[in-house]
Design a protein around this motif. Structure first.
Motif, PDB file in Angstrom:
ATOM      1  N   TRP A   1      -6.619   5.773 -51.586  1.00 30.58           N
ATOM      2  CA  TRP A   1      -5.937   7.018 -51.212  1.00 30.58           C
ATOM      3  C   TRP A   1      -5.664   7.892 -52.428  1.00 30.58           C
ATOM      4  O   TRP A   1      -5.859   9.108 -52.401  1.00 30.58           O
ATOM      5  N   ASN A   2      -5.210   7.252 -53.531  1.00 30.41           N
ATOM      6  CA  ASN A   2      -4.926   8.026 -54.754  1.00 30.41           C
ATOM      7  C   ASN A   2      -6.190   8.684 -55.281  1.00 30.41           C
ATOM      8  O   ASN A   2      -6.177   9.856 -55.668  1.00 30.41           O
ATOM      9  N   SER A   3      -7.274   7.915 -55.282  1.00 29.20           N
ATOM     10  CA  SER A   3      -8.530   8.427 -55.821  1.00 29.20           C
ATOM     11  C   SER A   3      -9.072   9.589 -54.982  1.00 29.20           C
ATOM     12  O   SER A   3      -9.506  10.613 -55.520  1.00 29.20           O
TER      13      SER A   3
ATOM     14  N   ARG B   1     -17.850   8.750 -50.963  1.00 23.43           N
ATOM     15  CA  ARG B   1     -18.630   7.888 -51.859  1.00 23.43           C
ATOM     16  C   ARG B   1     -18.317   8.209 -53.322  1.00 23.43           C
ATOM     17  O   ARG B   1     -18.105   7.313 -54.137  1.00 23.43           O
ATOM     18  N   SER B   2     -18.284   9.511 -53.632  1.00 23.84           N
ATOM     19  CA  SER B   2     -18.006   9.888 -55.022  1.00 23.84           C
ATOM     20  C   SER B   2     -16.555   9.602 -55.386  1.00 23.84           C
ATOM     21  O   SER B   2     -16.263   9.204 -56.511  1.00 23.84           O
ATOM     22  N   SER B   3     -15.645   9.764 -54.424  1.00 21.51           N
ATOM     23  CA  SER B   3     -14.226   9.468 -54.711  1.00 21.51           C
ATOM     24  C   SER B   3     -14.033   7.999 -55.039  1.00 21.51           C
ATOM     25  O   SER B   3     -13.249   7.646 -55.929  1.00 21.51           O
ATOM     26  N   LEU B   4     -14.747   7.130 -54.301  1.00 24.80           N
ATOM     27  CA  LEU B   4     -14.589   5.689 -54.519  1.00 24.80           C
ATOM     28  C   LEU B   4     -15.093   5.278 -55.906  1.00 24.80           C
ATOM     29  O   LEU B   4     -14.626   4.300 -56.474  1.00 24.80           O
ATOM     30  N   ALA B   5     -16.044   6.061 -56.440  1.00 25.75           N
ATOM     31  CA  ALA B   5     -16.557   5.750 -57.785  1.00 25.75           C
ATOM     32  C   ALA B   5     -15.482   5.955 -58.853  1.00 25.75           C
ATOM     33  O   ALA B   5     -15.583   5.406 -59.948  1.00 25.75           O
TER      34      ALA B   5
ATOM     35  N   MET C   1     -19.201   0.881 -65.415  1.00 26.79           N
ATOM     36  CA  MET C   1     -20.517   0.964 -64.766  1.00 26.79           C
ATOM     37  C   MET C   1     -20.359   1.216 -63.268  1.00 26.79           C
ATOM     38  O   MET C   1     -19.419   0.718 -62.655  1.00 26.79           O
ATOM     39  N   ARG C   2     -21.286   1.981 -62.702  1.00 29.14           N
ATOM     40  CA  ARG C   2     -21.269   2.259 -61.265  1.00 29.14           C
ATOM     41  C   ARG C   2     -22.682   2.139 -60.721  1.00 29.14           C
ATOM     42  O   ARG C   2     -23.648   2.363 -61.446  1.00 29.14           O
ATOM     43  N   PHE C   3     -22.776   1.819 -59.426  1.00 30.34           N
ATOM     44  CA  PHE C   3     -24.084   1.723 -58.778  1.00 30.34           C
ATOM     45  C   PHE C   3     -24.692   3.125 -58.682  1.00 30.34           C
ATOM     46  O   PHE C   3     -23.971   4.106 -58.488  1.00 30.34           O
ATOM     47  N   GLY C   4     -26.022   3.208 -58.801  1.00 26.64           N
ATOM     48  CA  GLY C   4     -26.707   4.499 -58.841  1.00 26.64           C
ATOM     49  C   GLY C   4     -26.468   5.374 -57.626  1.00 26.64           C
ATOM     50  O   GLY C   4     -26.378   6.592 -57.736  1.00 26.64           O
ATOM     51  N   ARG C   5     -26.336   4.757 -56.450  1.00 30.70           N
ATOM     52  CA  ARG C   5     -26.178   5.557 -55.232  1.00 30.70           C
ATOM     53  C   ARG C   5     -24.826   6.279 -55.233  1.00 30.70           C
ATOM     54  O   ARG C   5     -24.739   7.401 -54.724  1.00 30.70           O
ATOM     55  N   GLU C   6     -23.814   5.624 -55.812  1.00 34.88           N
ATOM     56  CA  GLU C   6     -22.505   6.274 -55.912  1.00 34.88           C
ATOM     57  C   GLU C   6     -22.574   7.455 -56.888  1.00 34.88           C
ATOM     58  O   GLU C   6     -22.004   8.513 -56.646  1.00 34.88           O
ATOM     59  N   LEU C   7     -23.300   7.243 -58.006  1.00 38.51           N
ATOM     60  CA  LEU C   7     -23.442   8.322 -58.999  1.00 38.51           C
ATOM     61  C   LEU C   7     -24.249   9.486 -58.422  1.00 38.51           C
ATOM     62  O   LEU C   7     -23.998  10.639 -58.744  1.00 38.51           O
ATOM     63  N   ALA C   8     -25.211   9.151 -57.547  1.00 41.32           N
ATOM     64  CA  ALA C   8     -26.069  10.192 -56.968  1.00 41.32           C
ATOM     65  C   ALA C   8     -25.305  11.143 -56.048  1.00 41.32           C
ATOM     66  O   ALA C   8     -25.817  12.211 -55.706  1.00 41.32           O
ATOM     67  N   ALA C   9     -24.095  10.774 -55.661  1.00 36.70           N
ATOM     68  CA  ALA C   9     -23.286  11.676 -54.819  1.00 36.70           C
ATOM     69  C   ALA C   9     -22.807  12.895 -55.618  1.00 36.70           C
ATOM     70  O   ALA C   9     -22.519  13.939 -55.037  1.00 36.70           O
ATOM     71  N   LEU C  10     -22.745  12.748 -56.960  1.00 40.38           N
ATOM     72  CA  LEU C  10     -22.221  13.852 -57.781  1.00 40.38           C
ATOM     73  C   LEU C  10     -23.098  15.107 -57.727  1.00 40.38           C
ATOM     74  O   LEU C  10     -22.583  16.192 -57.450  1.00 40.38           O
ATOM     75  N   PRO C  11     -24.435  15.014 -57.991  1.00 35.19           N
ATOM     76  CA  PRO C  11     -25.249  16.232 -57.879  1.00 35.19           C
ATOM     77  C   PRO C  11     -25.206  16.842 -56.487  1.00 35.19           C
ATOM     78  O   PRO C  11     -25.274  18.071 -56.350  1.00 35.19           O
ATOM     79  N   PHE C  12     -25.053  15.996 -55.448  1.00 40.37           N
ATOM     80  CA  PHE C  12     -24.952  16.522 -54.081  1.00 40.37           C
ATOM     81  C   PHE C  12     -23.719  17.416 -53.961  1.00 40.37           C
ATOM     82  O   PHE C  12     -23.772  18.498 -53.371  1.00 40.37           O
TER      83      PHE C  12
END
Lengths: 123, 250
Positions: free
Chosen positions: A37-39, A81-85, B186-197
């Protein structure tokens, strides 16, 4: 009286994101929920978070496998997905959230990803 | 799909963890290839040992030479030295002159975080057009975002977005990396690929920036290092075998 359930054509479409927590030690659901939630609130802001219609399903969290399910709007999957990263620490341990898959129903999410997953570090 | 992360620091290059820890984490999160960054001046002799260890875990280890220079001349000297020993040559961006010189140099593979430590995005249309002509990829560094908060993170994201939209306009390549300094970055590539989107790129192209593009870049550079590819010339092993067989028959 309660409002009637909307017909399927008027309901908002959802997606179920199955995630796995990779961490130094064991993490409990409450800490995972708080970190997510914070992220999300930090990365998407209050407006973006409300549009994502985020819901972390409590009874689907598997403590042993550290796998859980997040429900969100179908057009905000990449945002979540990006938030969870951005999750770095859960509770007091270093952690990474890795997404195992995205599904249209909670049943298929559970069958495909939660039940099929191995225990952490099991070979 | 194979995801590669071409910017990871280890103890020898200012990181916190050893190569073994990084390889274990890459295997745990599902990456197929990782680029270990070493400074261009450092020897790359130990890399063959690391590669063997990585292959045991099914990880493709890529040597990345980091060129960190204070002037354009120094950068160009280091790039030409690093080109023959590393699979990928990456230039540490931030200074406009170095960003531009890196974009104009065909020996450079990746320009790392061109917006680093700047108020502007560090690139203009001239740089990006040169980068497209010389096949220099622009990096989106996730670590820059991960280690910043609120106003700073917002500004960095805005600068990255501007650079990526210029890349989209002029057809320059870009790639997403974690820029990790420890195994927990480190992060999995698919998670990183969300950034350009989120920056306005189509989803397919975003995913390619963390998978197909780095895989192809590594493959081409390996062929060049092995002497199988020059500008305009490619040697196909299958073809040479075919002609040898034909000669024997004759």
């Amino acid at each position: 009286m309660e409002p009637k359930r909307l017909p399927p054509s008027l309901r908002t479409k959802s997606r179920y994101i199955v995630f796995e927590v990779i961490s130094d030690g064991k993490v409990v659901f409450e800490d995972v929920q708080k970190a997510i939630w914070n992220s999300v609130a930090e990365w998407l802001g209050e407006l973006g978070s409300s549009e994502a219609r985020l819901w972390i399903v409590k009874n689907m969290y598997n403590d042993d496998k550290q796998i859980g399910i997040i429900k969100c709007s179908h057009d905000r999957v990449e945002h979540i997905r990006s938030s969870l990263a951005f999750v770095k620490i859960i509770g007091e341990t270093h952690a990474i959230i890795r997404i195992l898959g995205v599904s249209g129903t909670i049943k298929s999410a559970s069958l495909k990803y939660v039940e099929a997953a191995k225990l952490p570090y099991a070979n | 799909m194979s995801y590669y992360d071409l910017h990871i620091h280890v103890k020898d290059s200012g990181g916190e963890d050893s190569v073994n820890d990084i390889i274990s984490m890459a295997s745990r999160i599902g990456l197929k290839g990782i680029g270990i960054v070493l400074h261009a001046e450092q020897p790359f002799g130990e890399f063959s040992d690391y590669k063997k260890r990585a292959e045991e875990k099914g990880i493709d280890l890529v040597s990345v030479a980091l060129v960190q220079a204070k002037s354009v001349n120094e950068m160009q000297n280091l790039v030409s030295k690093a080109r023959s020993k590393a699979e990928i040559v990456a230039v540490y961006g931030g200074d406009y002159d170095i960003n531009r010189a890196a974009c104009e140099n065909p020996m450079v593979d990746i320009l790392l975080h061109p917006e680093h430590g700047r108020l502007d995005s560090g690139l203009d249309h001239i740089c990006v057009r040169s980068a497209a002509d010389n096949n220099v990829a622009i990096e989106i560094n996730f670590h820059e975002l991960l280690e910043s908060y609120r106003k700073r993170r917002i500004r960095i994201f805005a600068k990255m977005k501007q650079n990526i939209l210029l890349c989209k306009k002029f057809g320059a390549k870009f790639l997403v990396t974690s820029g990790a300094v420890s195994k927990w970055d480190m992060r999995f590539g698919r998670e990183l690929a969300a950034l350009p989107f989120l920056m306005g790129i189509e989803l397919g192209q975003s995913i390619e920036s963390a998978s197909t593009f780095p895989v192809e870049l590594v493959r081409l550079n390996r062929e060049k290092l092995a002497g199988k590819r020059w500008e305009g010339v490619v040697i196909h092993e299958d073809l040479t075998e075919f002609t040898k067989d034909e000669e024997n028959e004759v």
